[in-house]
Design a protein around this motif. Structure first.
Motif, short mmCIF file in Angstrom:
data_model
loop_
_atom_site.label_atom_id
_atom_site.label_comp_id
_atom_site.label_asym_id
_atom_site.label_seq_id
_atom_site.Cartn_x
_atom_site.Cartn_y
_atom_site.Cartn_z
N VAL A 47 9.41 19.31 20.96
CA VAL A 47 9.10 17.97 20.45
C VAL A 47 9.18 17.00 21.61
N ILE A 48 8.11 16.23 21.83
CA ILE A 48 8.10 15.18 22.86
C ILE A 48 8.19 13.85 22.14
N ALA A 49 9.20 13.06 22.49
CA ALA A 49 9.45 11.78 21.82
C ALA A 49 9.53 10.64 22.82
N GLY A 50 9.35 9.42 22.32
CA GLY A 50 9.51 8.24 23.15
C GLY A 50 10.75 7.46 22.74
N ARG A 51 10.96 6.36 23.42
CA ARG A 51 12.07 5.48 23.05
C ARG A 51 11.67 4.67 21.83
N ASP A 52 12.64 4.08 21.16
CA ASP A 52 12.37 3.30 19.97
C ASP A 52 11.43 2.14 20.30
N GLY A 53 10.29 2.09 19.61
CA GLY A 53 9.34 1.00 19.81
C GLY A 53 8.24 1.30 20.79
N CYS A 54 8.38 2.36 21.59
CA CYS A 54 7.33 2.68 22.57
C CYS A 54 7.32 4.16 22.86
N PHE A 55 6.17 4.77 22.68
CA PHE A 55 6.02 6.17 23.08
C PHE A 55 5.71 6.22 24.58
N SER A 56 4.54 5.73 24.98
CA SER A 56 4.22 5.64 26.41
C SER A 56 3.01 4.74 26.61
N ALA A 57 3.10 3.85 27.60
CA ALA A 57 1.99 2.95 27.94
C ALA A 57 1.04 3.57 28.95
N GLY A 58 1.26 4.84 29.30
CA GLY A 58 0.32 5.52 30.20
C GLY A 58 0.77 5.56 31.64
N PHE A 59 -0.16 5.91 32.50
CA PHE A 59 0.15 6.07 33.93
C PHE A 59 0.69 4.77 34.53
N CYS A 96 5.72 10.08 17.88
CA CYS A 96 5.18 8.85 18.45
C CYS A 96 5.97 7.67 17.89
N THR A 97 6.86 7.13 18.70
CA THR A 97 7.82 6.13 18.26
C THR A 97 7.34 4.69 18.41
N GLY A 98 6.12 4.51 18.91
CA GLY A 98 5.60 3.17 19.13
C GLY A 98 4.33 3.24 19.95
N HIS A 99 4.03 2.18 20.68
CA HIS A 99 2.79 2.07 21.44
C HIS A 99 2.48 3.34 22.24
N ALA A 100 1.23 3.80 22.11
CA ALA A 100 0.75 4.96 22.86
C ALA A 100 -0.63 4.61 23.40
N LEU A 101 -0.68 4.24 24.66
CA LEU A 101 -1.91 3.74 25.26
C LEU A 101 -2.28 4.56 26.49
N ALA A 102 -3.59 4.65 26.74
CA ALA A 102 -4.11 5.30 27.95
C ALA A 102 -3.51 6.70 28.09
N GLY A 103 -2.80 6.95 29.19
CA GLY A 103 -2.20 8.27 29.40
C GLY A 103 -1.22 8.66 28.31
N ARG A 117 5.21 6.78 13.95
CA ARG A 117 6.01 5.84 13.19
C ARG A 117 5.09 4.87 12.45
N SER A 118 5.41 4.56 11.22
CA SER A 118 4.70 3.51 10.50
C SER A 118 5.10 2.16 11.10
N GLY A 119 4.14 1.26 11.25
CA GLY A 119 4.51 -0.05 11.77
C GLY A 119 3.44 -0.68 12.64
N PRO A 120 3.71 -1.89 13.15
CA PRO A 120 2.73 -2.66 13.90
C PRO A 120 2.72 -2.35 15.40
N TYR A 121 2.15 -1.24 15.76
CA TYR A 121 1.98 -0.94 17.19
C TYR A 121 0.57 -0.43 17.41
N ARG A 122 0.20 -0.19 18.67
CA ARG A 122 -1.18 0.12 19.01
C ARG A 122 -1.31 1.48 19.68
N VAL A 123 -2.42 2.13 19.36
CA VAL A 123 -2.72 3.45 19.91
C VAL A 123 -4.16 3.42 20.41
N GLY A 124 -4.39 3.96 21.60
CA GLY A 124 -5.78 4.04 22.04
C GLY A 124 -5.95 4.27 23.53
#
Length: 219
Positions: A47-59, A96-103, A117-124
């Motif tokens: 299982v790969i997880a991010g911190r609370d509120g953010c998965f990863s913003a990429g490179f 996916c604990t939050g924002h997951a963008l680019a990389g 996670r259900s909630g107001p964050y962005r993926v793309g």
């Protein structure tokens, strides 16, 4: 330590936490690759997880917009990470604990199952919107894993979406209030599958994507 790897109830859990937006630095990429190796060698799901509120913003943009040789090396390291996840013979699940963008969004596309996670964050894949062309490996992953009807919007138009829309597009499989326990529970259930049969079937399912990534790597 930016990637903490531990074993919980027969599942290897790798948690990214740099205290900020979990950029994919060389250290983070190495940490996740090490976790993939541990899971593969032990035959356990990862299982790969991010911190609370953010998965990863990429490179790491500080690297990507700096020395081009360092940027190329980081891109290559990331591409190898995605391939290792795609080719891993064990189940790989993302929390996916939050924002997951680019990389970070590409990490979602490389995994076998994605719990958001259900909630107001962005993926793309927002690379074009910040002045960067999508690399070949990203286009290949998007083409194989996302809903083809929306591929142009997601890649060329840099459309970023909320979690529910991310499920429709193919970035996520499901959204829940607390993704990590759900991801770990699902990964543990996958551990009950016969390993050889799973690995062989995954290899067949991912063959076309893997072959395309290998061909791109040779160029």
């Amino acid at each position: 330590m930016t990637v903490d790897t531990r074993q919980v109830d027969g599942v290897v859990v790798a948690t990214m936490d740099d205290g900020k937006v979990n950029v994919l630095s060389g250290e983070v990429i190495d940490g996740i690759r090490s976790a993939v190796a541990v899971a593969t060698e032990s035959g356990r799901p990862l299982v790969i997880a991010g911190r609370d509120g953010c998965f990863s913003a990429g490179f790491d943009l500080a690297v990507m917009r700096g020395d081009r040789h360092l940027a190329s090396a980081l891109f290559a390291d990331g591409a190898h990470l995605y391939r290792e996840i795609i080719e891993a013979p064990v189940p790989i699940v993302v929390s996916c604990t939050g924002h997951a963008l680019a990389g970070g969004a590409l990490l979602l596309l490389s995994a076998d199952y994605r719990v958001g996670r259900s909630g107001p964050y962005r993926v793309g894949l927002n690379e074009v919107s910040i002045g960067m062309a999508l690399p070949g490996f990203a286009v290949a992953m998007a083409t194989h894993r996302l809903d083809r009807r929306h591929l142009t919007a997601v890649t060329m138009f840099s459309e970023v979406v909320d979690p529910d829309r991310a499920v429709d597009l193919g970035f996520l499989d499901v959204t829940v209030d607390d993704p990590l326990p759900t991801a770990c529970s699902f990964a543990a259930s996958l551990a009950q599958l016969p390993g050889e049969a799973f690995a062989f079937t995954k290899r067949r399912i991912r063959r076309a994507l893997t072959q395309e990534l290998v061909a791109l790597d040779r160029h």
